[in-house]
Write an enzyme that holds these catalytic residues in place. Structure first.
Site, PDB file in Angstrom:
ATOM      1  N   HIS A 206       0.823  -1.220   0.000  1.00  0.00           N
ATOM      2  CA  HIS A 206       0.000   0.000   0.000  1.00  0.00           C
ATOM      3  C   HIS A 206       0.853   1.265   0.000  1.00  0.00           C
ATOM      4  CE1 HIS A 206      -4.052  -1.815   0.799  1.00  0.00           C
ATOM      5  NE2 HIS A 206      -3.263  -2.844   1.024  1.00  0.00           N
TER       6      HIS A 206
ATOM      7  N   ASP B 266       3.545   9.423  -0.639  1.00  0.00           N
ATOM      8  CA  ASP B 266       2.385   8.611  -0.279  1.00  0.00           C
ATOM      9  C   ASP B 266       2.213   7.530  -1.337  1.00  0.00           C
ATOM     10  OD1 ASP B 266       0.107   7.941   1.208  1.00  0.00           O
ATOM     11  OD2 ASP B 266      -0.553  10.020   1.333  1.00  0.00           O
TER      12      ASP B 266
HETATM   13  P1  ADQ Z   1      -3.013   5.883   4.782  1.00  0.00           P
HETATM   14  O1  ADQ Z   1      -1.617   6.350   4.937  1.00  0.00           O
HETATM   15  O2  ADQ Z   1      -3.761   5.608   6.019  1.00  0.00           O
HETATM   16  O3  ADQ Z   1      -3.102   4.609   3.841  1.00  0.00           O
HETATM   17  P2  ADQ Z   1      -4.974   7.221   2.936  1.00  0.00           P
HETATM   18  O4  ADQ Z   1      -4.788   6.558   1.644  1.00  0.00           O
HETATM   19  O5  ADQ Z   1      -5.250   8.674   2.819  1.00  0.00           O
HETATM   20  O6  ADQ Z   1      -3.741   7.067   3.929  1.00  0.00           O
HETATM   21  O7  ADQ Z   1      -6.193   6.539   3.641  1.00  0.00           O
HETATM   22  C1  ADQ Z   1      -6.781   7.033   4.794  1.00  0.00           C
HETATM   23  C2  ADQ Z   1      -8.198   6.465   4.912  1.00  0.00           C
HETATM   24  O8  ADQ Z   1      -8.618   6.572   6.257  1.00  0.00           O
HETATM   25  C3  ADQ Z   1      -9.190   7.239   4.068  1.00  0.00           C
HETATM   26  O9  ADQ Z   1     -10.174   6.377   3.595  1.00  0.00           O
HETATM   27  C4  ADQ Z   1      -9.770   8.236   5.076  1.00  0.00           C
HETATM   28  O10 ADQ Z   1     -11.077   8.663   4.775  1.00  0.00           O
HETATM   29  C5  ADQ Z   1      -9.748   7.405   6.342  1.00  0.00           C
HETATM   30  N1  ADQ Z   1      -9.594   8.289   7.492  1.00  0.00           N
HETATM   31  C6  ADQ Z   1      -8.675   9.233   7.674  1.00  0.00           C
HETATM   32  N2  ADQ Z   1      -8.884   9.868   8.835  1.00  0.00           N
HETATM   33  C7  ADQ Z   1      -9.953   9.294   9.388  1.00  0.00           C
HETATM   34  C8  ADQ Z   1     -10.684   9.522  10.581  1.00  0.00           C
HETATM   35  N3  ADQ Z   1     -10.372  10.484  11.414  1.00  0.00           N
HETATM   36  N4  ADQ Z   1     -11.743   8.702  10.808  1.00  0.00           N
HETATM   37  C9  ADQ Z   1     -12.095   7.746   9.947  1.00  0.00           C
HETATM   38  N5  ADQ Z   1     -11.456   7.511   8.796  1.00  0.00           N
HETATM   39  C10 ADQ Z   1     -10.405   8.268   8.525  1.00  0.00           C
HETATM   40  C11 ADQ Z   1      -2.152   3.701   3.264  1.00  0.00           C
HETATM   41  C12 ADQ Z   1      -1.084   4.346   2.379  1.00  0.00           C
HETATM   42  C13 ADQ Z   1      -1.751   5.174   1.297  1.00  0.00           C
HETATM   43  C14 ADQ Z   1      -2.714   4.306   0.491  1.00  0.00           C
HETATM   44  C15 ADQ Z   1      -3.646   3.551   1.407  1.00  0.00           C
HETATM   45  C16 ADQ Z   1      -4.498   2.540   0.642  1.00  0.00           C
HETATM   46  O11 ADQ Z   1      -0.207   5.148   3.164  1.00  0.00           O
HETATM   47  O12 ADQ Z   1      -0.777   5.727   0.419  1.00  0.00           O
HETATM   48  O13 ADQ Z   1      -3.488   5.135  -0.346  1.00  0.00           O
HETATM   49  O14 ADQ Z   1      -2.938   2.838   2.423  1.00  0.00           O
HETATM   50  O15 ADQ Z   1      -3.722   1.687  -0.113  1.00  0.00           O
END
Ligand code: ADQ
Length: 470
Positions: A155, A364
């Site tokens: 990821h 990211d």
């Molecule tokens: P993350 O680093 O966690 O993921 P991201 O891809 O932005 O980052 O995903 C975050 C998810 O968590 C989003 O669906 C968001 O809506 C949710 N989220 C964030 N804050 C939240 C909160 N306060 N309450 C509930 N939900 C919340 C890792 C990798 C990324 C990659 C993803 C998926 O670092 O690059 O995109 O996995 O593969």
């Protein structure tokens, strides 16, 4: 049809409030579609032997959770996964602290996961391992006699060999990746970086012209599978939440001001310090906006036991305090900075209410918030996405305002450009991004990966057809 078995370090149990994180969101959407088994750590640490997995079944998905010993949590999770692999893979050597004790704990926890998973496997399973915590799993499952196809999806970004070589055990890590039938990355850049490692270790001839990789007797496939979002579910959540109590109270409190929204786990890779400084730059450069814009940054705490995360938290509190201290008025706070968690649907409502979505990670893998922001918008009057060109999502979302997150002046200009963009341009950019989101949604991601796994060069079709053995 085979059963899908997903394995990840942390699993999101039904009924418990979802841990924020893209991995959980992605796996849950995949499993809800296909049914199957999700195996991983349930979030509890114990002093004694963790024992056998707990099993829960909900909506066609079986959840098998294991506990972690406190010491393993410290060395494997906080240590090797989050103080070695996470910073290294995100090109942050400053945050990396390696020890062979951590490396051993990583191997041992992976072995214990494999040992506990094997009895739960059925003859026709397809096994999909997720993320950097579990890279050795294919080797360990093969050692335990598992013959079914095993895939791995990373990821987060994969570093080029020149960066990867910093890791004392880099060759082992690369060898472990070649034990899978399919290895998936978020972007072409990550795939190329993996190729640079394969070439370094096994020679250029290991990479075949059709992209397959041959190491000794084994052939495997490495490819790009950009993760997406469930577009209609996000739209539905956003629309419903917009008229709900929590989002309404927030929009009422804006008193007609434009909203800029950021949602990130509190992590140094997300570029929040740089973003706060860009916002300060924007307020200095475009003073007409003073009193007319509210920036809400939601950043729930994560990995609070890791030192680098304590440092970043302090820096952010200071930066938000500085900007507010300097620019706030009796009836206006420029930054509202919240370390709390919200239900996913409420977040989607916040994103829909925003005129500007700001997503500026320093690096990211993909960044799902960027995609969720676009999906959550009202297509007739959409907000504008400002997106770091160092996020994987930038490869697909070329119609966002792309910025270098380190360039606070450029990010400041982008905020101004977003606020003053015409409706026609906003609609055009939004429509172009929606096309990509629909094409590469979460269902497409799951389908493409599972198909690739079932057709993998190493997956023995006879085993598939007759289902003998695990
Ligand atoms: P993350 O680093 O966690 O993921 P991201 O891809 O932005 O980052 O995903 C975050 C998810 O968590 C989003 O669906 C968001 O809506 C949710 N989220 C964030 N804050 C939240 C909160 N306060 N309450 C509930 N939900 C919340 C890792 C990798 C990324 C990659 C993803 C998926 O670092 O690059 O995109 O996995 O593969």
């Amino acid at each position: 049809m085979s059963r899908l078995v997903c394995v990840s370090n942390r699993i999101s149990l039904p009924r418990k409030s979802a841990a924020p994180g893209g991995l959980a969101v992605g796996i849950l959407s995949a499993l809800k579609r296909t049914g199957g088994l999700w195996f991983g750590w349930g979030g509890e640490t114990v002093d004694t032997d963790p024992g056998e997995p707990d099993i829960h079944i909900r909506d066609g998905v079986t959840y098998a959770t294991v506990d972690l010993r406190k010491r393993d949590f410290e060395l494997y999770y906080n240590g090797y996964a989050n103080e070695v692999l996470w910073p290294l893979f995100h090109y942050f050597l400053k945050g990396m602290r390696y020890s062979s004790e951590q490396r051993d704990a990583y191997e041992n926890v992976n072995r214990s996961f494999a040992t506990k998973l094997v009895p739960l496997l059925e003859p026709r399973d397809t096994i999909w391992i997720h993320d950097y915590h579990l890279i050795p799993m294919a080797r360990l499952l093969r050692d335990a006699g598992v013959k079914r196809p095993i895939g791995f999806f990373l990821h987060i970004p994969f570093p080029n060999i020149e960066m990867l070589r910093v890791l004392p055990s880099y060759a082992e890590l690369l060898r472990d990746l070649t034990c899978y039938d399919v290895v998936g990355f978020q972007t072409q850049n990550d795939l190329q970086a993996f190729h640079s490692g394969v070439e370094h270790l096994f020679g250029a001839e290991a990479i075949k012209p059709d992209g397959r990789i041959r190491v000794g007797e084994r052939t495997m496939r490495a490819d790009v599978f950009p993760i997406g979002v469930d577009v209609s579910a996000v739209q539905e959540e956003a629309t419903v939440a917009l008229s709900g109590d929590v989002v309404r109270r927030m929009t009422d409190s804006l008193m007609g001001r434009s909203l800029m929204m950021g949602v990130d786990r509190l992590d140094y890779s997300k570029g929040l310090v740089e973003r706060f400084s860009a916002y300060q730059h924007f307020l200095e450069t475009y003073p007409d906006n003073l009193g007319n814009i509210t920036y809400i940054q939601i950043a729930p705490l994560s990995r609070t036991d890791v030192r680098a995360y304590v440092d970043i938290r302090q820096q952010l509190e200071q930066a938000a305090g500085r900007t507010n201290g300097r620019f706030a008025d009796t009836d206006w706070t420029p930054i509202r900075y919240l370390n709390r968690n919200f239900p996913h649907a409420t977040l989607m409502g916040f994103l829909r209410a925003a005129k500007v979505g700001i997503v500026t990670p320093l690096r990211d893998g993909m960044n799902l918030v960027a995609k969720e922001f676009v999906a959550a918008q009202d297509a007739t009057d959409p907000g504008v996405l400002i997106l770091s060109n160092l996020a994987g999502a930038a490869r697909e979302l070329g119609s966002a305002l792309l910025v270098n997150p380190y360039d606070s002046q450029a990010v400041g200009h982008a905020i101004q450009a977003a606020l003053s963009m015409t409706l026609t341009e906003r609609r055009e950019r939004h429509a172009a991004m929606m096309q990509v989101l629909k094409r590469n949604d979460i269902a497409a991601w799951t389908r493409r990966f599972v198909e690739a796994l079932e057709q993998a060069p190493g997956a023995d079709p006879r085993v598939r057809a007759v289902g003998n053995g695990h």
